[in-house]
Design a protein around this motif. Structure first.
Motif, PDB file in Angstrom:
ATOM      1  N   PHE A 258       0.637  -1.081   0.169  1.00 36.30           N
ATOM      2  CA  PHE A 258      -0.254  -0.516   0.199  1.00 36.30           C
ATOM      3  C   PHE A 258       0.915   1.608   0.200  1.00 36.30           C
ATOM      4  O   PHE A 258       2.042   1.514   0.951  1.00 36.30           O
ATOM      5  N   VAL A 259       0.612   2.462  -0.782  1.00 34.95           N
ATOM      6  CA  VAL A 259       1.789   3.057  -0.980  1.00 34.95           C
ATOM      7  C   VAL A 259       0.351   4.292  -0.717  1.00 34.95           C
ATOM      8  O   VAL A 259      -0.126   4.883  -1.330  1.00 34.95           O
ATOM      9  N   ARG A 260       1.260   5.374   0.333  1.00 31.67           N
ATOM     10  CA  ARG A 260       0.503   6.440   1.162  1.00 31.67           C
ATOM     11  C   ARG A 260       0.401   7.432   0.461  1.00 31.67           C
ATOM     12  O   ARG A 260       1.027   7.138   0.645  1.00 31.67           O
ATOM     13  N   CYS A 261      -0.197   8.388  -0.538  1.00 35.71           N
ATOM     14  CA  CYS A 261      -0.301   9.463  -0.721  1.00 35.71           C
ATOM     15  C   CYS A 261      -0.409  10.419  -0.319  1.00 35.71           C
ATOM     16  O   CYS A 261      -1.025  11.511  -1.277  1.00 35.71           O
ATOM     17  N   GLY A 262      -1.397  10.429   0.614  1.00 32.07           N
ATOM     18  CA  GLY A 262      -1.342  11.754   1.769  1.00 32.07           C
ATOM     19  C   GLY A 262      -0.843  11.616   2.950  1.00 32.07           C
ATOM     20  O   GLY A 262      -0.590  10.587   3.379  1.00 32.07           O
ATOM     21  N   ASN A 263      -1.540  12.876   3.282  1.00 34.43           N
ATOM     22  CA  ASN A 263      -0.515  13.067   4.584  1.00 34.43           C
ATOM     23  C   ASN A 263      -1.896  12.673   5.594  1.00 34.43           C
ATOM     24  O   ASN A 263      -2.818  13.721   5.863  1.00 34.43           O
ATOM     25  N   PRO A 264      -1.102  11.825   6.666  1.00 34.00           N
ATOM     26  CA  PRO A 264      -2.147  10.920   7.206  1.00 34.00           C
ATOM     27  C   PRO A 264      -2.222  12.534   8.365  1.00 34.00           C
ATOM     28  O   PRO A 264      -3.770  11.966   9.657  1.00 34.00           O
ATOM     29  N   GLU A 265      -1.718  13.362   8.920  1.00 30.29           N
ATOM     30  CA  GLU A 265      -1.452  14.021  10.137  1.00 30.29           C
ATOM     31  C   GLU A 265      -2.498  15.453   9.212  1.00 30.29           C
ATOM     32  O   GLU A 265      -3.002  16.050  10.321  1.00 30.29           O
ATOM     33  N   ARG A 266      -2.699  15.376   7.792  1.00 30.37           N
ATOM     34  CA  ARG A 266      -3.405  16.572   7.535  1.00 30.37           C
ATOM     35  C   ARG A 266      -4.736  16.435   7.851  1.00 30.37           C
ATOM     36  O   ARG A 266      -5.899  15.373   7.096  1.00 30.37           O
ATOM     37  N   LYS A 267      -6.039  17.268   8.066  1.00 24.92           N
ATOM     38  CA  LYS A 267      -7.376  17.861   8.134  1.00 24.92           C
ATOM     39  C   LYS A 267      -7.723  18.092   7.143  1.00 24.92           C
ATOM     40  O   LYS A 267      -7.130  19.320   7.003  1.00 24.92           O
ATOM     41  N   ILE A 268      -9.113  17.600   6.270  1.00 23.13           N
ATOM     42  CA  ILE A 268      -9.194  18.450   4.918  1.00 23.13           C
ATOM     43  C   ILE A 268     -10.372  19.108   5.730  1.00 23.13           C
ATOM     44  O   ILE A 268     -11.219  18.130   5.835  1.00 23.13           O
ATOM     45  N   PRO A 269     -10.440  20.634   5.391  1.00 20.12           N
ATOM     46  CA  PRO A 269     -11.470  21.546   5.608  1.00 20.12           C
ATOM     47  C   PRO A 269     -12.596  21.037   4.288  1.00 20.12           C
ATOM     48  O   PRO A 269     -11.568  21.074   3.542  1.00 20.12           O
ATOM     49  N   ASN A 270     -13.498  20.400   4.715  1.00 19.79           N
ATOM     50  CA  ASN A 270     -14.353  20.091   3.683  1.00 19.79           C
ATOM     51  C   ASN A 270     -15.717  20.571   4.035  1.00 19.79           C
ATOM     52  O   ASN A 270     -16.391  20.491   4.891  1.00 19.79           O
ATOM     53  N   VAL A 271     -17.074  20.853   2.585  1.00 19.33           N
ATOM     54  CA  VAL A 271     -17.809  21.384   2.663  1.00 19.33           C
ATOM     55  C   VAL A 271     -18.335  20.264   1.703  1.00 19.33           C
ATOM     56  O   VAL A 271     -17.776  20.132  -0.001  1.00 19.33           O
ATOM     57  N   SER A 272     -19.538  20.091   1.605  1.00 20.75           N
ATOM     58  CA  SER A 272     -20.580  19.131   0.159  1.00 20.75           C
ATOM     59  C   SER A 272     -21.837  20.178   0.362  1.00 20.75           C
ATOM     60  O   SER A 272     -22.817  20.079   1.135  1.00 20.75           O
ATOM     61  N   VAL A 273     -22.564  19.940  -1.073  1.00 20.93           N
ATOM     62  CA  VAL A 273     -23.655  20.942  -1.382  1.00 20.93           C
ATOM     63  C   VAL A 273     -24.316  19.492  -1.246  1.00 20.93           C
ATOM     64  O   VAL A 273     -24.310  18.409  -2.244  1.00 20.93           O
ATOM     65  N   VAL A 274     -25.529  18.802  -0.899  1.00 18.68           N
ATOM     66  CA  VAL A 274     -26.164  18.201  -0.215  1.00 18.68           C
ATOM     67  C   VAL A 274     -27.844  18.127  -0.826  1.00 18.68           C
ATOM     68  O   VAL A 274     -28.505  17.540  -0.922  1.00 18.68           O
ATOM     69  N   ASP A 275     -28.045  19.775  -1.150  1.00 18.26           N
ATOM     70  CA  ASP A 275     -29.497  19.599  -1.227  1.00 18.26           C
ATOM     71  C   ASP A 275     -29.632  20.628  -2.354  1.00 18.26           C
ATOM     72  O   ASP A 275     -28.806  21.759  -1.712  1.00 18.26           O
ATOM     73  N   VAL A 276     -31.052  21.187  -2.865  1.00 17.81           N
ATOM     74  CA  VAL A 276     -31.243  22.249  -3.159  1.00 17.81           C
ATOM     75  C   VAL A 276     -32.613  22.422  -3.418  1.00 17.81           C
ATOM     76  O   VAL A 276     -32.927  20.881  -4.595  1.00 17.81           O
ATOM     77  N   LYS A 277     -33.424  22.922  -2.906  1.00 19.65           N
ATOM     78  CA  LYS A 277     -34.164  22.540  -3.077  1.00 19.65           C
ATOM     79  C   LYS A 277     -35.652  24.069  -3.796  1.00 19.65           C
ATOM     80  O   LYS A 277     -35.320  24.959  -3.854  1.00 19.65           O
ATOM     81  N   LEU A 278     -36.961  23.910  -4.925  1.00 17.44           N
ATOM     82  CA  LEU A 278     -36.755  24.730  -5.553  1.00 17.44           C
ATOM     83  C   LEU A 278     -38.383  25.456  -4.647  1.00 17.44           C
ATOM     84  O   LEU A 278     -39.366  24.048  -4.358  1.00 17.44           O
ATOM     85  N   LEU A 279     -38.458  26.359  -4.295  1.00 18.70           N
ATOM     86  CA  LEU A 279     -39.328  26.357  -3.189  1.00 18.70           C
ATOM     87  C   LEU A 279     -41.196  26.588  -3.788  1.00 18.70           C
ATOM     88  O   LEU A 279     -41.987  26.484  -3.848  1.00 18.70           O
TER      89      LEU A 279
END
Length: 748
Positions: A226-247
């Motif tokens: 297994f070749v680890r390609c990321g820094n395991p100590e780094r925390k990734i700040p992340n947001v997801s767009v989970v929904d969009v609704k039409l009123l």
């Protein structure tokens, strides 16, 4: 214990040489009696025993030296390392994690870029005449090449061309295909390299299968790295767009519609300064993006953007969020069916269309077009819903032309009397209307005969009834009527779940009689009960028929049988609006999918061939798809129903896709909104070496991608050998043998 060169063990047979010399040159003598020497006998015997011990010890050291030499030439190795000769050919398989978390940056490079650099180092470290096969893997494995497995230059070019997808991580498919590919090679040594950011969820999803596959690789002596390609100590700040609704429940032209966008922080830290923007058909709905100041871990935030819907048809909506550490889940696509008019056909008896509450269609008409007939005719004409009413005995197939939804309101079907009820030609065309994506709502009443409905509209007839109709139920009393049970409605129901908050109005919807919807009958398969009464009787059932859907109300939608189901406008109007929105939405070809899903379209007219139009780049112009990549799909094939379908699973990247006839535009086919698989960012935490050991039952080889990858690979091939230690022991043994031989005067 495995040996790199087991034939060299035959060299241990050389141990017979010193043994033969020892016994061949052993002193021979014939004892002769001599009186003066008798006194010296004891001293001679003592000296002889000492010399024999010295000779035997010297013989043992020389035999052991030959055995150690043969052992060193055989190159012993540890059991945990595959039998890989540092200078022998290898069948190598490179597996790349292409889930979108690999696009996260650790410093100047993304994790995928680090994986590519590490893979090139692995290729450079392979011995001559080694073979290479490359796979991409997220939640499925895909063989990439090269065409010739011995062409290392072609393999390097292929590595550089790998891109991330919008899929989530699952390492099992990649391990499965990689092991099979390694076994197909001819070299005695096998090596599998998995380049990944080692996301924990990718190992946990099918953890027993992953463990079993790794054990299989060990049993077959395939080196797994297994070749680890990321820094395991780094925390990734992340947001997801989970929904969009039409009123707006039913999007239509000449309106400005509010869009409510939901954004979630799936990372471990607060995220600040997230910008949210909206595009419609590739054009910005609002020039200035809305900014969210801060979202805490696990929290969601909503923003509202508005935009005008000017054109009818399938509109492509895209929502973007910018400002975190991972772009893969920062977009959500949606197909919006925008209408200029919604045309409804009301088949009712008696007095269809009359402005009186005793008309069978009066309550439904008022719920569809909530204006006063006499005073607001101008508003009715401009309203986006138009109705046409007709008696059951007068309706014909031509009435379905241009219609989006049909209501059968206490409408009998024609049986023996040729002048009563809906004619067979209309019923036949109605079935095709629904299969083509139309909506059908059936309301009960005194003229609905269960036996006739089962025979004409049931599974043996037009196939439109959600469930068969059973024998008549006993009538209730005015003091104890039937009532809908709001608690029986599923909160996730996309029609009735939206009216569940209107519980007070639901409780006032009473009726003294209702039809028996037999949801336990064998012919009820495929039907779904959406609402029940307080005594647990099915009140509303539905079934998908082709591309359309049928809703059946066991109670009347007028005032017959004392029904008050549609009498309260505060309940009837939103209920009707949500029904129309749901049923007319099914007529929009395509729809929303998740990356990797199969895109399927049943074309209304079969063409000789079809194409898949791939996604447009972000901020692209609202083109018709002619300038985007097209992939040939071939012809339509028989589907689960009677209609032929066109399908493809080539939807690995989020974006707007379209299946069209060859050379056609998006308007000629079906448009699909393909969104990222949000399972990827539910948990971005990497698995540690100790956690991986616990999951797999042993400690696998894990190498950190970076400048020393090639050195680590070369060292791995030799660190499991005992050759160096055996040679060191041989050297020490020879030094001891030489010293002892000098002391004994018995050099070689």
């Amino acid at each position: 214990m495995p040996f790199q060169a087991p034939l060299m063990l035959f060299g241990a047979a050389a141990v017979t040489v010193p043994l033969a010399l020892h016994f061949f040159y052993r002193a021979r003598y014939k004892p002769l009696p001599w009186g003066p020497m008798k006194l010296l006998k004891e001293a001679v015997e003592q000296t002889s025993r000492r010399l024999k011990f010295q000779e035997r010890l010297l013989l043992l050291l020389r035999c052991l030296a030959l055995i150690l030499l043969a052992l060193a030439l055989a190159r012993p190795a540890l059991d945990s390392v595959s039998g890989v000769a540092s200078d022998g050919p290898v069948d190598a398989v490179l597996v790349f994690d292409t889930s979108y978390s690999m696009a996260a940056r650790d410093g100047e490079k993304t994790r995928l870029e680090r994986a590519k650099d590490a893979a090139v180092a692995v290729l450079d470290a392979l011995p001559d005449q080694s073979s290479v096969q490359i796979y991409a893997c997220a939640d499925r494995a895909q063989a990439l090449g090269p065409v010739s497995r011995y062409n290392r230059d072609q393999a390097k070019q292929l590595v550089r061309s790998i891109e991330v997808t919008s899929l989530s991580t699952d390492v099992l498919p990649g391990l499965t295909d990689a092991l099979a590919a390694a076994e197909s090679g001819t070299a005695p040594a096998k090596e599998i390299y998995v380049f990944s950011d080692m996301q924990k969820s990718g190992f946990e999803r099918q953890q027993p299968g992953v463990r079993a596959k790794c054990e299989e690789a060990r049993e077959k002596k395939a080196g797994l790295v297994f070749v680890r390609c990321g820094n395991p100590e780094r925390k990734i700040p992340n947001v997801s767009v989970v929904d969009v609704k039409l009123l707006a429940a039913i999007p239509h032209t000449r309106t400005r519609v509010p869009f409510v966008v939901t954004v979630k922080n799936t990372g471990p830290e607060p995220v600040r300064g997230i910008k949210v923007s909206l595009e419609l058909d590739g054009k910005a709905v609002e020039r200035d993006a809305t900014q969210i100041d801060q979202i805490d871990p696990g929290a969601t935030a909503e923003v509202t953007l508005t935009g005008g819907l000017d054109e009818a048809g399938s509109r492509r909506l895209a929502v973007y969020a910018d400002g975190d550490g991972l772009d893969g889940d920062n977009v959500l696509y949606k197909i919006v069916g925008v209408r200029d008019k919604v045309n409804a056909l009301l088949v009712a008896h008696p007095f269809a269309g009359l402005p009186a509450t005793d008309a069978g269609d009066w309550f439904v008409r008022k719920a569809l077009v909530p204006f006063d007939t006499e005073r607001e005719r101008d508003k009715i004409e401009k309203y986006f819903i138009a109705t046409e009413s007709v008696r059951p005995d007068e309706v014909g197939p031509d009435k379905l032309a241009g219609k989006d939804i049909v209501y059968l309101l206490n409408a009998p079907v024609r049986t023996d009397d040729p002048f009563v009820g809906m004619p067979p030609a209309f019923v036949s065309q109605l079935a095709e209307f629904v299969k083509g994506g139309g909506g059908l709502v059936i309301g009960a009443g005194p003229l609905v005969n269960p036996g006739d409905y089962n025979r004409v509209l049931g599974r043996a007839g037009a196939g439109l009834l959600p469930v068969p109709l059973g024998p008549d139920l006993p009538a209730a009393t005015a003091e104890a009527p039937f009532r809908p049970a709001a608690e029986s409605i599923d909160d996730r129901d996309d029609v009735f779940g939206k009216v569940k908050p209107y519980a007070d109005w639901i409780d006032r919807a009473t009726f003294t009689r209702m039809l028996h919807l037999d949801d336990t009958a064998p012919d009820a398969a495929g039907g779904r009960v959406r609402v029940r009464t307080t005594d647990n009787r099915p009140l509303v059932a539905s079934r998908v028929v082709g591309d359309g859907e049928v809703l059946f109300f066991a109670a009347p939608l007028d005032e017959s049988w004392g029904s008050r189901l549609m009498a309260d406008g505060q309940f009837a109007v939103p209920l009707t609006t949500y029904i129309v929105s749901h049923l007319t939405g099914r007529k929009v070809p395509g729809g929303a999918r998740t990356a990797g899903d199969t895109l399927t379209w049943a074309p209304p007219v079969v063409a000789p061939g079809y194409e898949l139009i791939k996604p447009r780049p972000r901020t692209g112009k609202g083109d018709d798809g002619r300038n985007r990549q097209r992939v040939k799909l071939g012809g339509a094939k028989a589907g689960a129903g009677a209609r032929p379908v066109v399908s493809t699973a080539d939807s690995l990247v989020a974006g707007e896709y379209a299946i069209v006839p060859v050379g056609g535009t998006e308007a000629d086919g079906a448009t699909f909104a393909v969104n990222p698989d949000l399972r990827e960012t539910d948990n971005l935490e990497p698995v540690s070496d100790s956690e991986l050991e616990k999951m797999l039952g042993y400690r696998p080889t894990v190498i950190q991608a970076g400048a020393g990858t090639e050195t680590a690979i070369r060292e791995r091939r030799t660190h499991g050998e005992w050759t160096e230690w055996v040679l060191l022991a041989l050297l020490l043994l020879l030094m001891g043998e030489a010293t002892w031989a000098w002391f004994c005067g018995r050099a070689w």
